[in-house]
Design an enzyme around this catalytic site. Structure first.
Site: not given
Ligand code: GDP
Ligand code: IMO
Ligand code: MG
Length: 425
Positions: A13, A16, A40-41, A223
């Site tokens: 998270d 990415k 979840g991206h 991840q």
């Molecule tokens: P990922 O799994 O690495 O793609 O990250 P996620 O999408 O799960 O979580 C990142 C969250 O932060 C999302 O809700 C994005 O919309 C948000 N986000 C990404 N970059 C920024 C930033 O620079 N500032 C803020 N405030 N939010 C951001």
């Molecule tokens: P993105 O790509 C954050 C965590 C889960 C748990 C562990 C194992 O959005 O960054 P799983 O369901 O993979 O067997 O869970 O890994 N986890 C993540 N945490 N971002 C993710 O993906 C994750 N995918 C799995 O919360 O601790």
């Molecule tokens: Mg994510």
């Protein structure tokens, strides 16, 4: 570029999706190589939010070819939902997408076992996303997995599902569940075949051909480093190779094809699920990070654990991924904190160390405190527009992590980005 791997340097998270979407403007191909719908991206383009789980985050650019590699585990139903969601959004993908026949299928019994284990009194609770990821990779490594390509041969698929189901039945029963019926599983999965089979192809061969033709590829990790099966905080990890090396096995290319590894880190740290997290906060600063940063899971909605940036962990991520540049996200979230702490190493029972402790559970962080700032940052588009305290923070990160920051993100939107080095993508 031509082939850049983009990985999460923390516990997932990191943003990415946002960074890949931004950089994909100048990429020809975007490839996912590991994980499944546990990811979840999030992309925010022109104020509209899209969350992608399986499809690479470059998909919104109409010129990109989207490849889903063999290191992935696929829920066909989730993939179809995602394709339909994108179609509603006005993005048609079928003709510019390829799914590896060798990727593994997530089947209903994988999800059931994941749920039963997480709900059971016994055993270590990982706090998984309950998407069947662990059990699916268990079948893969146990050499009884069902691959996406098996959707082309219903009789073969039925025989493989039967074998896997026989293997899982005692586990499901011991966990107090009821194993699903073989025919029901096969019927459900085969209902998706009409739409999935036309997407199948040889991702490795296609990628090699495109790279040989001088095309620019972005390989998008899912991840993060500390959730990697081999290099993460085992056993509190996911079940796939989230590190940069996973791009080779998961997309079917050799290490000599990779030119660059970009690591993504937040300006602080989050973790979802159980496991060690040395810089975790449970105070006003931690609540600030969760509330201002909207730190709630994009897949499960769970509140994310929050803490200060851990530069010892970042140096570790640099080593195990070969990171040669950083994208630092969510810098805007730090605005309003009086003091910003940064972990520079750990105190362990054996003394003080700048290196990541092999057993993080015993590690007490050693912090450096830096002055905070009040100014909002989301409108900044150049480094010169950032207040002095912010620039000092960035310099401290660069020096201590021994890594250059190439990109700074100051908001979720595609344009809320400062690119410090040109020619990145
Ligand atoms: P990922 O799994 O690495 O793609 O990250 P996620 O999408 O799960 O979580 C990142 C969250 O932060 C999302 O809700 C994005 O919309 C948000 N986000 C990404 N970059 C920024 C930033 O620079 N500032 C803020 N405030 N939010 C951001
Ligand atoms: P993105 O790509 C954050 C965590 C889960 C748990 C562990 C194992 O959005 O960054 P799983 O369901 O993979 O067997 O869970 O890994 N986890 C993540 N945490 N971002 C993710 O993906 C994750 N995918 C799995 O919360 O601790
Ligand atoms: Mg994510």
């Amino acid at each position: 570029m031509p082939a850049t791997v983009i990985i999460g340097a923390q516990w997932g998270d990191e943003g990415k999706g946002k960074i890949v979407d931004r950089l994909a403007e100048s990429a020809d191909l975007v490839v996912r190589y590991a994980g499944g719908p546990n990811a979840g991206h999030t992309l925010v383009v022109a104020g509209r939010k899209v969350v992608l789980r399986l499809i690479p985050s470059g998909a919104l650019h109409p010129h990109t070819l989207c490849l889903l590699g063999q290191g992935m585990v696929i829920s066909p139903e989730t993939l179809l939902e995602e394709l339909d969601g994108l179609a509603e959004y006005g993005v048609a993908l079928g003709h510019r997408m390829l799914l590896s026949r060798q990727a593994h299928l997530i089947l209903p019994y994988h999800v059931l076992v994941d749920e039963l284990r997480e709900g059971s009194e016994a055993g270590t609770k990982i706090g998984t996303t309950k998407r069947g990821i662990g059990p699916c990779y268990e079948d893969k490594v146990g050499r009884r997995g069902v691959r996406v390509g098996d959707l082309e041969k219903p009789a073969v698929l039925r025989a493989k599902v039967s074998e896997a189901l026989n293997n899982w039945r005692p586990t499901i029963q011991a966990l107090g569940g009821t194993a699903p019926d073989l025919e029901a599983v096969c019927d459900r999965i085969l209902r998706t075949a009409d739409r999935i089979v036309p997407l199948l192809g040889d991702v490795s061969a296609r990628l090699e051909t495109e790279l040989a033709a001088g095309k620019r590829a972005m390989l998008e990790g899912a991840q993060g480093t500390m959730l990697d099966i081999d290099n993460g905080t085992y056993p509190f990890v996911t079940s796939s190779s989230a590190v940069a090396g996973g791009a080779c096995t998961g997309a079917g290319i050799g290490p000599t094809r990779i030119d660059r590894v970009l690591g993504i880190t937040k300006a602080y740290t989050t973790r979802v699920g159980a496991g060690p997290f040395p810089t975790e906060l449970d105070d006003d600063a931690g609540h600030h990070l969760r509330n201002v940063g909207h730190e709630f899971g994009s897949v499960t909605g769970r509140p994310r654990r929050t803490g200060w940036l851990d530069l010892a962990a970042l140096r570790y991520a640099r080593r195990v991924n070969g990171i040669d540049g950083l994208a630092l996200t969510k810098l805007d979230v730090l605005s309003g904190l009086d003091v910003i702490k940064v972990c520079v190493g750990y105190r362990t029972p054996d003394g003080e160390s700048l290196e990541l402790s092999p057993d993080l559970a015993d590690a007490t962080p050693v912090y450096t405190s830096l002055p905070g700032w009040k100014e909002p940052l989301r409108a900044a588009r150049a480094i010169e527009e950032l207040p002095t305290a912010v620039r000092r923070y960035l310099e401290f990160v660069e020096t201590t992590a021994e890594l250059g920051i190439d990109i700074v993100s100051v908001g979720p939107g595609r344009d809320e980005t400062i690119e410090l080095r040109s020619g990145l993508a």
